[in-house]
Design a protein around this motif. Structure first.
Motif, PDB file in Angstrom:
ATOM      1  N   ASP A  10      -3.221  -4.271   8.472  1.00  8.82           N
ATOM      2  CA  ASP A  10      -1.927  -4.785   9.116  1.00  8.82           C
ATOM      3  C   ASP A  10      -0.819  -3.726   8.906  1.00  8.82           C
ATOM      4  N   PRO A  11      -0.336  -2.976   9.598  1.00 10.13           N
ATOM      5  CA  PRO A  11       0.878  -2.338   9.201  1.00 10.13           C
ATOM      6  C   PRO A  11       2.052  -3.208   8.693  1.00 10.13           C
ATOM      7  N   MET A  12       2.376  -4.299   9.570  1.00 12.72           N
ATOM      8  CA  MET A  12       3.376  -5.313   8.858  1.00 12.72           C
ATOM      9  C   MET A  12       2.941  -5.819   7.549  1.00 12.72           C
ATOM     10  N   GLY A  13       1.853  -5.815   7.090  1.00 16.50           N
ATOM     11  CA  GLY A  13       1.345  -6.582   5.795  1.00 16.50           C
ATOM     12  C   GLY A  13       1.632  -5.580   4.387  1.00 16.50           C
ATOM     13  N   CYS A  14       1.990  -4.208   4.826  1.00 13.18           N
ATOM     14  CA  CYS A  14       2.191  -3.326   3.892  1.00 13.18           C
ATOM     15  C   CYS A  14       3.648  -3.029   3.718  1.00 13.18           C
ATOM     16  N   LEU A  15       4.367  -4.034   4.018  1.00 12.01           N
ATOM     17  CA  LEU A  15       5.844  -3.942   3.729  1.00 12.01           C
ATOM     18  C   LEU A  15       6.546  -4.474   2.521  1.00 12.01           C
ATOM     19  N   GLY A  16       5.475  -4.595   1.532  1.00  6.31           N
ATOM     20  CA  GLY A  16       6.157  -5.438   0.423  1.00  6.31           C
ATOM     21  C   GLY A  16       5.919  -4.562  -0.655  1.00  6.31           C
ATOM     22  N   ALA A  17       5.194  -4.777  -1.709  1.00  4.66           N
ATOM     23  CA  ALA A  17       5.138  -4.208  -2.900  1.00  4.66           C
ATOM     24  C   ALA A  17       4.136  -2.705  -2.692  1.00  4.66           C
ATOM     25  N   VAL A  18       3.344  -2.751  -1.791  1.00  7.39           N
ATOM     26  CA  VAL A  18       2.498  -1.586  -1.396  1.00  7.39           C
ATOM     27  C   VAL A  18       3.175  -0.504  -0.784  1.00  7.39           C
ATOM     28  N   THR A  19       2.915   0.794  -1.087  1.00  7.81           N
ATOM     29  CA  THR A  19       3.713   1.765  -0.654  1.00  7.81           C
ATOM     30  C   THR A  19       2.763   2.241   0.709  1.00  7.81           C
ATOM     31  N   PRO A  20       3.441   2.994   1.744  1.00 11.24           N
ATOM     32  CA  PRO A  20       2.877   3.384   2.804  1.00 11.24           C
ATOM     33  C   PRO A  20       1.694   4.214   2.368  1.00 11.24           C
ATOM     34  N   SER A  21       1.752   5.043   1.397  1.00  9.88           N
ATOM     35  CA  SER A  21       0.404   5.949   1.164  1.00  9.88           C
ATOM     36  C   SER A  21      -0.473   5.065   0.534  1.00  9.88           C
ATOM     37  N   GLU A  22      -0.342   3.929  -0.164  1.00  5.00           N
ATOM     38  CA  GLU A  22      -1.421   3.026  -0.592  1.00  5.00           C
ATOM     39  C   GLU A  22      -2.065   2.494   0.526  1.00  5.00           C
ATOM     40  N   CYS A  23      -1.325   2.212   1.542  1.00  6.14           N
ATOM     41  CA  CYS A  23      -1.837   1.525   2.815  1.00  6.14           C
ATOM     42  C   CYS A  23      -2.849   2.471   3.546  1.00  6.14           C
ATOM     43  N   LYS A  24      -2.486   3.643   3.442  1.00  6.75           N
ATOM     44  CA  LYS A  24      -3.163   4.720   4.102  1.00  6.75           C
ATOM     45  C   LYS A  24      -4.430   4.868   3.236  1.00  6.75           C
ATOM     46  N   VAL A  25      -4.373   4.873   1.913  1.00 11.66           N
ATOM     47  CA  VAL A  25      -5.478   4.818   1.443  1.00 11.66           C
ATOM     48  C   VAL A  25      -6.450   3.530   1.588  1.00 11.66           C
ATOM     49  N   TYR A  26      -5.891   2.352   1.456  1.00  9.95           N
ATOM     50  CA  TYR A  26      -6.462   1.103   1.785  1.00  9.95           C
ATOM     51  C   TYR A  26      -7.172   1.192   3.229  1.00  9.95           C
ATOM     52  N   ASP A  27      -6.554   1.736   4.172  1.00  9.31           N
ATOM     53  CA  ASP A  27      -7.272   2.073   5.524  1.00  9.31           C
ATOM     54  C   ASP A  27      -8.351   2.462   5.333  1.00  9.31           C
ATOM     55  N   TRP A  28      -8.358   3.783   4.724  1.00  6.80           N
ATOM     56  CA  TRP A  28      -9.608   4.857   4.647  1.00  6.80           C
ATOM     57  C   TRP A  28     -10.697   4.127   3.956  1.00  6.80           C
ATOM     58  N   LEU A  29     -10.280   3.425   2.906  1.00  6.98           N
ATOM     59  CA  LEU A  29     -11.671   3.016   1.833  1.00  6.98           C
ATOM     60  C   LEU A  29     -12.202   1.472   2.460  1.00  6.98           C
ATOM     61  N   VAL A  30     -11.503   0.907   3.463  1.00  9.61           N
ATOM     62  CA  VAL A  30     -12.106  -0.249   4.214  1.00  9.61           C
ATOM     63  C   VAL A  30     -13.172   0.219   5.193  1.00  9.61           C
ATOM     64  N   GLN A  31     -13.118   1.650   5.346  1.00 12.99           N
ATOM     65  CA  GLN A  31     -14.107   2.187   6.350  1.00 12.99           C
ATOM     66  C   GLN A  31     -15.276   2.771   5.720  1.00 12.99           C
TER      67      GLN A  31
END
Length: 151
Positions: free
Chosen positions: A29-50
């Motif tokens: 969830d893009p809104m869930g990545c607004l805390g301690a997680v950086t946007p780049s970490e969210c992109k890595v997470y999005d890739w890894l869950v696939q």
């Protein structure tokens, strides 16, 4: 007990990176990545869950590593196999340097050993989740409108 990650402690599996990001609060969830997680970490997470990492467990990785001991693989080879989960000879071949020669005394047995390793991967490491385009292939095509006939 949770293993604490240390700086420069060595290479990590995709599973370990995914678990680290989950622990930091990463979500799809893009809104869930607004805390301690950086946007780049969210992109890595999005890739890894696939990837296959999202279905792996510490136990499945440990089981693979224990059963793969007989193949005498290098650390980098083990890491790549865990991360990529090769499902056939064509995919695993570039991962294992001189696989057919190294895994057995004669080349014919080497191919059998590499095939056995692929079988172990398929047996122990869970597959990646289906991709949306794979799911679409299983569905029947929607009927299209017929063109109007001319009089």
């Amino acid at each position: 007990m949770r293993r604490r990650l240390q700086a420069n402690a060595g290479a990590l599996t995709n599973y370990e990176v995914l678990e680290f990001l989950r622990g930091r609060g990463a979500t799809s969830d893009p809104m869930g990545c607004l805390g301690a997680v950086t946007p780049s970490e969210c992109k890595v997470y999005d890739w890894l869950v696939q990837t296959a990492a999202c279905n792996q467990t510490k136990e499945s990785i440990d089981e693979f590593l224990n059963k793969a001991e007989k193949f005498k693989l290098a650390k980098a080879e083990k890491l790549n196999i865990i991360n990529l989960r090769p499902s056939n000879l064509a995919i695993i071949d570039p991962i294992i340097e001189y696989g057919e020669k190294r895994l057995a005394k004669d080349e014919a047995k080497g191919i059998d050993e590499v095939q056995e390793l692929v079988g172990l991967v398929l047996e122990v490491l869970p597959p990646p989740p289906p991709r949306p385009e794979d799911e679409m292939q299983g569905q029947e095509e929607m009927p299209t409108e017929k063109p109007l006939e001319e009089d």
